[in-house]
Design a protein around this motif. Structure first.
Motif, short mmCIF file in Angstrom:
data_model
loop_
_atom_site.label_atom_id
_atom_site.label_comp_id
_atom_site.label_asym_id
_atom_site.label_seq_id
_atom_site.Cartn_x
_atom_site.Cartn_y
_atom_site.Cartn_z
N SER A 186 56.40 16.44 51.70
CA SER A 186 55.85 16.37 52.31
C SER A 186 54.77 15.34 53.11
CB SER A 186 53.92 16.71 51.45
OG SER A 186 54.64 18.57 51.06
N ALA A 187 54.60 14.08 52.35
CA ALA A 187 54.34 13.05 52.79
C ALA A 187 55.36 12.54 54.40
CB ALA A 187 54.37 11.84 51.59
N VAL A 188 56.58 12.48 54.10
CA VAL A 188 57.81 12.13 55.17
C VAL A 188 57.14 13.61 56.03
CG1 VAL A 188 59.55 11.76 55.44
CG2 VAL A 188 58.81 10.88 53.70
N ALA A 189 56.99 14.49 56.08
CA ALA A 189 56.60 15.40 57.05
C ALA A 189 56.06 15.68 57.84
CB ALA A 189 57.43 17.04 56.24
N LEU A 190 54.26 14.71 57.02
CA LEU A 190 52.82 15.03 57.97
C LEU A 190 52.99 13.83 58.26
CD1 LEU A 190 51.24 16.83 55.21
CD2 LEU A 190 51.37 17.57 57.09
N ALA A 191 54.10 13.08 57.90
CA ALA A 191 53.57 11.20 58.69
C ALA A 191 55.04 10.26 58.41
CB ALA A 191 52.27 10.27 57.53
N ALA B 249 56.36 7.92 59.60
CA ALA B 249 56.41 6.42 60.09
C ALA B 249 56.51 6.34 57.96
CB ALA B 249 55.89 6.21 60.46
N VAL B 250 55.88 6.79 57.14
CA VAL B 250 55.57 6.26 55.83
C VAL B 250 56.80 6.41 55.07
CG1 VAL B 250 53.16 7.40 55.67
CG2 VAL B 250 55.32 8.63 54.73
N ALA B 251 58.16 6.75 55.98
CA ALA B 251 59.33 6.94 54.95
C ALA B 251 60.04 5.81 54.81
CB ALA B 251 60.21 7.82 55.69
N GLU C 190 42.78 5.93 33.91
CA GLU C 190 43.97 5.47 33.64
C GLU C 190 45.25 5.44 34.40
OE1 GLU C 190 44.71 6.58 29.56
OE2 GLU C 190 43.11 5.58 28.38
N ARG C 191 45.96 4.25 34.69
CA ARG C 191 46.57 4.88 35.61
C ARG C 191 48.27 5.78 34.98
NH1 ARG C 191 50.85 -0.02 37.86
NH2 ARG C 191 51.99 0.27 35.79
N ALA C 192 47.93 6.34 36.20
CA ALA C 192 49.46 7.01 35.57
C ALA C 192 50.32 7.54 36.19
CB ALA C 192 48.50 8.63 35.51
N ALA C 193 50.38 6.61 37.77
CA ALA C 193 51.63 6.93 37.96
C ALA C 193 51.32 6.39 39.77
CB ALA C 193 51.69 8.30 39.15
N SER C 194 52.12 6.27 40.52
CA SER C 194 51.80 5.22 41.76
C SER C 194 52.37 6.01 43.02
CB SER C 194 51.98 3.84 41.82
OG SER C 194 53.52 3.47 42.40
N PHE C 195 51.80 5.31 43.77
CA PHE C 195 52.42 6.92 45.33
C PHE C 195 52.63 5.74 46.02
CE2 PHE C 195 52.10 11.11 47.02
CZ PHE C 195 53.86 10.83 47.97
N ASP C 196 54.66 5.38 46.29
CA ASP C 196 54.45 4.11 47.82
C ASP C 196 55.13 5.02 48.71
OD1 ASP C 196 53.97 2.27 45.43
OD2 ASP C 196 56.12 2.80 44.21
N PHE C 197 54.67 4.08 49.92
CA PHE C 197 54.75 4.29 51.24
C PHE C 197 55.67 3.20 51.55
CE2 PHE C 197 50.95 6.48 49.68
CZ PHE C 197 51.42 7.64 49.64
N GLU C 198 56.58 3.33 51.69
CA GLU C 198 57.16 2.18 51.55
C GLU C 198 57.88 1.48 53.55
OE1 GLU C 198 61.28 2.29 49.52
OE2 GLU C 198 59.92 3.20 48.17
N GLY C 199 58.00 2.37 54.00
CA GLY C 199 57.70 2.66 55.76
C GLY C 199 57.06 2.22 56.35
N ARG D 224 45.71 8.71 60.76
CA ARG D 224 46.39 9.50 60.01
C ARG D 224 47.28 9.38 58.80
NH1 ARG D 224 47.83 14.70 59.51
NH2 ARG D 224 50.05 15.79 60.05
N GLU D 225 47.83 8.57 58.70
CA GLU D 225 48.75 8.26 57.85
C GLU D 225 47.80 7.63 56.35
OE1 GLU D 225 51.83 6.02 60.15
OE2 GLU D 225 49.95 4.37 59.15
N ARG D 226 46.62 6.72 56.49
CA ARG D 226 45.84 7.68 55.35
C ARG D 226 45.17 8.30 55.26
NH1 ARG D 226 42.74 2.99 53.47
NH2 ARG D 226 43.92 1.60 54.84
N GLU D 227 45.16 9.42 55.80
CA GLU D 227 44.04 10.83 55.80
C GLU D 227 45.96 11.57 54.72
OE1 GLU D 227 42.94 14.84 57.33
OE2 GLU D 227 43.84 13.44 58.33
N VAL D 228 46.92 11.56 54.83
CA VAL D 228 47.81 11.86 54.81
C VAL D 228 48.05 11.32 53.52
CG1 VAL D 228 50.71 12.31 54.58
CG2 VAL D 228 49.53 12.91 56.58
#
Length: 181
Positions: free
Chosen positions: A21-26, A28-30, A65-74, A83-87
């Protein structure tokens, strides 16, 4: 993604849906990857070591506590546009909800297993009632005490029906008190 969670899909499938969904919505984050950490060892990744090369959003559990991280390599080397920040914000919140829901479901399953083990091994009669006073769960010993089968009790007979007439008013008051909080 939330439909997958509700349908009982695996955590990996649900998180994969959020990543897509992240890649479909934005676009450039891929690529976008969610790295999940072990509850017992927060520095240990459960799905491989996803080295952060882009913009990383931490995902905390209900205890902070840190459970995970979401990495936007693009987004390597630059800040995201609005827009990318909102996504990223919406999908990070969704991932946090999914992780917390999954962990809560696993904890309930673990607790239910413990309760079932106690229920099977005790000499006491154990029941779980619905708010309406119907039997939801009964152990074998309770069936023996009540002189009824599990099928007769669960989903059929209410606790008031098998209570001695002299005690029914007290049982009904207790049920009302439990229902009212």
């Amino acid at each position: 993604s939330l439909e997958l969670l509700a349908a009982g899909a695996s955590l990996r499938d649900v998180l994969g849906s959020i990543e897509r969904s992240a890649v479909a919505l934005a676009p450039a984050v891929a690529p976008a990857t969610i790295e999940v950490f072990s509850a017992n060892h927060p520095s240990e990744s459960l799905n491989g070591d996803a080295a952060a090369t882009g913009w990383r959003r931490p995902i905390a559990n209900s205890n902070g506590e840190r459970a995970a991280s979401f990495d936007f390599e693009g987004l390597a080397g630059r800040e995201p546009d609005p827009r990318e920040r909102e996504v990223a914000d919406v999908l990070t919140q969704t991932a946090a909800f999914v992780l917390e829901s999954t962990r809560a479901r696993e904890e309930r399953r673990r607790q239910r297993g413990q309760i079932d083990a106690i229920s099977r091994s005790t000499i006491a009669g154990i029941v779980e009632l619905t708010p309406g006073g119907e039997f939801a769960v009964v152990n074998d010993r309770f069936c023996e005490i009540a002189g009824r089968t599990r099928d007769e009790l669960v989903g059929g007979t209410g606790c008031v029906e098998i209570t001695h007439p002299d005690d029914r008013a007290a049982v009904m008051r207790s049920l009302d008190s439990l229902r009212d909080g």
